[in-house]
Design a protein around this motif. Structure first.
Motif, mmCIF file in Angstrom:
data_model
loop_
_atom_site.group_PDB
_atom_site.id
_atom_site.type_symbol
_atom_site.label_atom_id
_atom_site.label_comp_id
_atom_site.label_asym_id
_atom_site.label_seq_id
_atom_site.Cartn_x
_atom_site.Cartn_y
_atom_site.Cartn_z
ATOM 1 N N LEU A 38 0.836 -1.202 0.000
ATOM 2 C CA LEU A 38 0.000 0.000 0.000
ATOM 3 C C LEU A 38 0.872 1.253 0.000
ATOM 4 O O LEU A 38 0.576 2.223 -0.702
ATOM 5 N N GLY A 39 1.966 1.226 0.766
ATOM 6 C CA GLY A 39 2.895 2.356 0.769
ATOM 7 C C GLY A 39 3.517 2.582 -0.597
ATOM 8 O O GLY A 39 3.648 3.717 -1.055
ATOM 9 N N ARG A 44 -0.243 6.766 2.416
ATOM 10 C CA ARG A 44 0.527 6.933 3.649
ATOM 11 C C ARG A 44 0.080 5.808 4.572
ATOM 12 O O ARG A 44 -1.115 5.656 4.833
ATOM 13 N N VAL A 45 1.017 5.018 5.039
ATOM 14 C CA VAL A 45 0.712 3.875 5.892
ATOM 15 C C VAL A 45 1.266 4.153 7.286
ATOM 16 O O VAL A 45 2.473 4.349 7.451
ATOM 17 N N ILE A 46 0.372 4.171 8.272
ATOM 18 C CA ILE A 46 0.779 4.379 9.653
ATOM 19 C C ILE A 46 0.669 3.037 10.372
ATOM 20 O O ILE A 46 -0.432 2.504 10.534
ATOM 21 N N PRO A 47 1.822 2.471 10.784
ATOM 22 C CA PRO A 47 1.802 1.158 11.433
ATOM 23 C C PRO A 47 1.376 1.263 12.899
ATOM 24 O O PRO A 47 1.827 2.152 13.624
ATOM 25 N N VAL A 48 0.480 0.343 13.306
ATOM 26 C CA VAL A 48 -0.029 0.325 14.680
ATOM 27 C C VAL A 48 0.221 -1.069 15.267
ATOM 28 O O VAL A 48 -0.333 -2.058 14.785
ATOM 29 N N ASN A 49 1.090 -1.124 16.284
ATOM 30 C CA ASN A 49 1.378 -2.380 16.967
ATOM 31 C C ASN A 49 2.073 -2.044 18.281
ATOM 32 O O ASN A 49 3.215 -1.577 18.280
ATOM 33 N N PRO A 50 1.399 -2.275 19.413
ATOM 34 C CA PRO A 50 1.997 -1.891 20.694
ATOM 35 C C PRO A 50 3.323 -2.592 20.983
ATOM 36 O O PRO A 50 4.183 -2.045 21.661
#
Length: 155
Positions: A38-39, A44-50
């Motif tokens: 996708l990037g 714009r790809v915002i990665p979310v992973n704690p």
């Protein structure tokens, strides 16, 4: 779920910024290569992973939760088990007043969470992959999943 090609194409065309929940740092994991794809296609790809918060991925800092994102997000792409979806949808609806789409990856569905988002005017796609749909709808793949490039044995 049956989604028209027109709906899927309009979602993929109008989306500019995608928050990918559950993205992996491991290049062989589907969440990694879908987000990377996708990037490469200009999102714009915002990665979310704690588990990886603070690290860099695809030129963005990984955040622990959606509520940490201060950019306008058009689509939240969920790479988590179906039972994890409701709190993610709740957080997305709270964090992004102009959210347009919640996309649940292949194998991920949650009817109640989907209905809640749809009641707020958010388009919900379940059990599909934006990478596969993009490739199919924008001429990179045929329906069978094969690349459309011509392969020749001639040297």
């Amino acid at each position: 779920m049956n989604y028209s090609d027109d709906l899927l194409k309009s979602v993929l065309t109008r989306t500019k910024c995608v928050a990918v929940v559950g993205v992996s740092m491991n290049p062989v994991r589907p969440s990694y290569y879908v987000a990377r794809y996708l990037g490469l296609k200009g999102y714009r790809v915002i990665p979310v992973n704690p588990g990886h918060a603070g690290k860099m991925l695809f030129g963005e800092t990984v955040v622990a939760s959606l509520s940490e994102i201060d950019a306008p997000v058009d689509m939240v792409d969920i790479f988590r088990r179906s039972e994890a979806v409701p709190p993610i949808v709740d957080e997305a609806l709270g964090a992004f007043p102009n959210l347009k789409t919640i996309w649940m990856q292949i194998g991920v569905e949650h009817a109640d969470a989907a209905a809640k988002a749809e009641d707020r005017g958010v388009t919900v796609i379940q059990n599909r992959c934006p990478k596969i749909e993009y490739q199919r709808l924008f001429g990179e793949l045929r329906m069978g999943g094969f690349a459309t490039g011509v392969i020749s044995s001639k040297l």
